[in-house]
Design a protein around this motif. Sequence first.
Motif, PDB file in Angstrom:
ATOM      1  N   LEU A 452      -6.423  -5.358   7.324  1.00  0.00           N
ATOM      2  CA  LEU A 452      -5.813  -5.083   6.019  1.00  0.00           C
ATOM      3  C   LEU A 452      -4.856  -3.894   6.105  1.00  0.00           C
ATOM      4  N   VAL A 453      -5.207  -2.902   6.923  1.00  0.00           N
ATOM      5  CA  VAL A 453      -4.317  -1.750   7.104  1.00  0.00           C
ATOM      6  C   VAL A 453      -3.007  -2.201   7.754  1.00  0.00           C
ATOM      7  N   GLU A 454      -3.114  -3.051   8.759  1.00  0.00           N
ATOM      8  CA  GLU A 454      -1.898  -3.544   9.405  1.00  0.00           C
ATOM      9  C   GLU A 454      -1.023  -4.307   8.418  1.00  0.00           C
ATOM     10  N   ALA A 455      -1.652  -5.122   7.555  1.00  0.00           N
ATOM     11  CA  ALA A 455      -0.890  -5.867   6.551  1.00  0.00           C
ATOM     12  C   ALA A 455      -0.252  -4.927   5.541  1.00  0.00           C
ATOM     13  N   TYR A 456      -0.979  -3.866   5.176  1.00  0.00           N
ATOM     14  CA  TYR A 456      -0.446  -2.868   4.239  1.00  0.00           C
ATOM     15  C   TYR A 456       0.774  -2.182   4.838  1.00  0.00           C
ATOM     16  N   ARG A 457       0.666  -1.793   6.105  1.00  0.00           N
ATOM     17  CA  ARG A 457       1.780  -1.112   6.761  1.00  0.00           C
ATOM     18  C   ARG A 457       2.956  -2.060   6.998  1.00  0.00           C
ATOM     19  N   GLN A 458       2.655  -3.322   7.253  1.00  0.00           N
ATOM     20  CA  GLN A 458       3.731  -4.295   7.408  1.00  0.00           C
ATOM     21  C   GLN A 458       4.522  -4.440   6.118  1.00  0.00           C
ATOM     22  N   GLN A 459       3.807  -4.442   4.984  1.00  0.00           N
ATOM     23  CA  GLN A 459       4.475  -4.511   3.692  1.00  0.00           C
ATOM     24  C   GLN A 459       5.369  -3.288   3.480  1.00  0.00           C
ATOM     25  N   SER A 460       4.897  -2.130   3.910  1.00  0.00           N
ATOM     26  CA  SER A 460       5.691  -0.902   3.789  1.00  0.00           C
ATOM     27  C   SER A 460       6.978  -1.000   4.607  1.00  0.00           C
ATOM     28  N   ARG A 461       6.877  -1.565   5.808  1.00  0.00           N
ATOM     29  CA  ARG A 461       8.065  -1.696   6.657  1.00  0.00           C
ATOM     30  C   ARG A 461       9.059  -2.675   6.055  1.00  0.00           C
ATOM     31  N   MET A 462       8.542  -3.695   5.397  1.00  0.00           N
ATOM     32  CA  MET A 462       9.421  -4.701   4.811  1.00  0.00           C
ATOM     33  C   MET A 462      10.191  -4.165   3.609  1.00  0.00           C
ATOM     34  N   ASP A 463       9.483  -3.409   2.745  1.00  0.00           N
ATOM     35  CA  ASP A 463      10.176  -2.925   1.537  1.00  0.00           C
ATOM     36  C   ASP A 463      10.686  -1.492   1.669  1.00  0.00           C
ATOM     37  N   GLY A 464      10.469  -0.880   2.839  1.00  0.00           N
ATOM     38  CA  GLY A 464      11.004   0.460   3.082  1.00  0.00           C
ATOM     39  C   GLY A 464      10.396   1.542   2.218  1.00  0.00           C
ATOM     40  N   SER A 465       9.142   1.358   1.837  1.00  0.00           N
ATOM     41  CA  SER A 465       8.502   2.336   0.940  1.00  0.00           C
ATOM     42  C   SER A 465       7.426   3.126   1.674  1.00  0.00           C
ATOM     43  N   LEU A 466       7.123   4.282   1.131  1.00  0.00           N
ATOM     44  CA  LEU A 466       6.039   5.127   1.624  1.00  0.00           C
ATOM     45  C   LEU A 466       5.231   5.611   0.430  1.00  0.00           C
TER      46      LEU A 466
END
Length: 746
Positions: A452-466
């Motif tokens: 789930l953490v990897e999926a969360y971080r992947q979403q961050s990379r896709m939308d450029g958010s932190l």
Amino acid sequence: MANLVIASNTKAMKKLDKSINDKVWAFIEKLSADHTAPGLHIEPIKGSVDPRVRTGRVDLNFRAVLFKIDAQLGNDPTFIYMGTWPHDEANKLAERSKLRVNPINGVLEGIIGELDGEQDRKRYIAPPAPRSELNRAVSILPTSYLGQTFSLTDLTERVGLDADLAQRALAAPDENTLVDIAAHAVGWQGSALLELATGAHIDTIREKLGFTDTPVDKSLDEDEQILKALEQPASKMQFTFVEDNKELRRVIEGGDFAAWRTFLHPEQRKYVEQDFNGAFRLSGGAGTGKTVVAIHRARRMAKADPTARIVLTTYNKTLAADLKAALKTLDPDLPVAQRLGEPGVYVDGIDALGYAVLNQTGDIGAAAEAVLGYRTELSHQRTNSDKVWRDVAQSVSSGLDAKLATPGFLENEYVAVILASKVTTLEHYAKVARPGRGVRLTRPQRIAVWKLVEAYRQQSRMDGSLSFPEILALAAEQLRLRVEAGKGFLVDHVLVDEAQDLHATHWALLRHLVAEGPNDLFIAEDSHQRIYGQPVALSRLGIKIVGRARRLTLNYRTTAQNLHFAVSILSGAEYKDMEQNDESTSEYRSARLGPNPRLVECVDPAAELDKVAELIKSWIDEEEVDPATIAVLTRGQIDRSQFVRALGERSVEARALDNSPATTGHVQVLTMHRSKGMEFSRVILAGVDDANVPSKASMRSVPEEDQAEALLRERSLLYVAASRARDALVVTWSGRKSALLGSSTD
């Protein structure tokens, strides 16, 4: 140019109107410039008991009472301003007024003489009577409070209390009576009696008030002894040197000579002025003055070293704005840094602080790779991490138990463990320690969480958010890399208010912001007020306290009755401080008395709305209370909006308070969370029923293993809300009352 000292808490003096205050200011300004000016009419009083007493002409109808001290500070005399009265009254008072040093404790004491025995003309600070054998024999039977035993000799010969006051204290049949006596005593004597009421040892009372074994230097003459006594911490509760005319004008025009911005309790002053070899933690209950100490300490450090780079920060931007306003009120000329790392005091919320670090320190690629496992740039903040966690939990087949696959658990695990330890791989996460986490995870569960953490971080990379915790973790790493590159630390001193609500990445940022050493971190916190996040252990986060921790116990905000109610909400619950020691409320006490809190049960929600409106109208119409000082606190925003609307329908002007400052002329309606750091003269805790407090929605969102911790937060939230009231407190509900009220309604 004369040296000026202002006395506070002159109970003998009635409050002056603004026109007289303006004339007092003009008088003292002239006195400071040239005390020999003939227009001041500084005159001794024939037949006075103290040859130092003087009166000065404020106008044709009013005169100031002063003491003139001729011992040298430079080449100028010192004038101690005691107050202003009508002409004839001032002269009569001056005849009976006296200034002296208490021989037992070295505190400077002034007596404003009585007028015809009238009770409203009380002594300003009553000195102990002569220590005769008769005084010692008046009461030799000891009195016990909370396990401590005292005699008249203890209170007069070791503390220095007035003999009459000590006798009344010893005759008090119970603690409540003693608190009442303390509330009517002035200055340090009232504080000493409050300590007595909590069972403090005589040595503890002396230590807190700053008394020493050699209070008076007999080698000095009387005037020099008086000037020396002004340096005594307990003297500074009532006397303060005014350094410049701007400060003097604020004191005079403010009309409140006991204002926190000028006078401090000796214990507070100690933590303002003392230097520490490393991080220092100051704890204390609501209203004990932790924030006041932090603000004064920031000012003191900035004054001592104008080149110092100081950060004053707190949990959110709203509280930070309050800190900044208070700092400017304390000293309008204090340099406030506009950019992090500049000389002066930089004030902002800690999340904004992390963002400022990243904006000022250049490329964050290396920091991102160390913290997140991939390089990225600072683009925009993610404001709703809950939604992302919920989406990934629903879309990713992780195999994690449903009770753990919740936004609350996943976010806390991500912040407290993964970001705090800079975990970037499953191998690292499988082995990393998880101190303080209530839920134990098996290896398969850790694997599921990591998916789930990897999926969360992947979403961050896709939308450029932190998210803000990610920004904080990146800022901490960026600062670490900065030091590693030889560029040094960004600031010299950091002061943190409401520290109990900070999480692991906040502390990582703070630890890397300032070098470990003298006066690096000053931490003000109250674990009983922790309403956000999870508990932390400072030692595990690189913050070494090692014995540098103290606790404030005297409440200046709420009455004794309201304090008892608020503390009773915590009864039966176990709290840990930020060093994982048991936290107690046993010594908390108030310096004020007032009415008992009112508990109002209503037959239904409509009747509750009617009752709240009725109470507010009675305060405004019958007691002439300023509407802006009245607050209605609710558990959630929906209830808040309902009360604003309902009060308006019942002819009560009310406004919802979000992040903006309070409005004048309107009753303030806000959530219990928003009330943190605020205070009001009258407070209504509305909707305190079993459906809202504790919040069933909040409790459902946490795993079973974290339920106890979540309930502590709910209890703390109600404690925070109840402790916002200075004077009157009312609790209302319909249906079944909240179980958290418990013994508070007995």
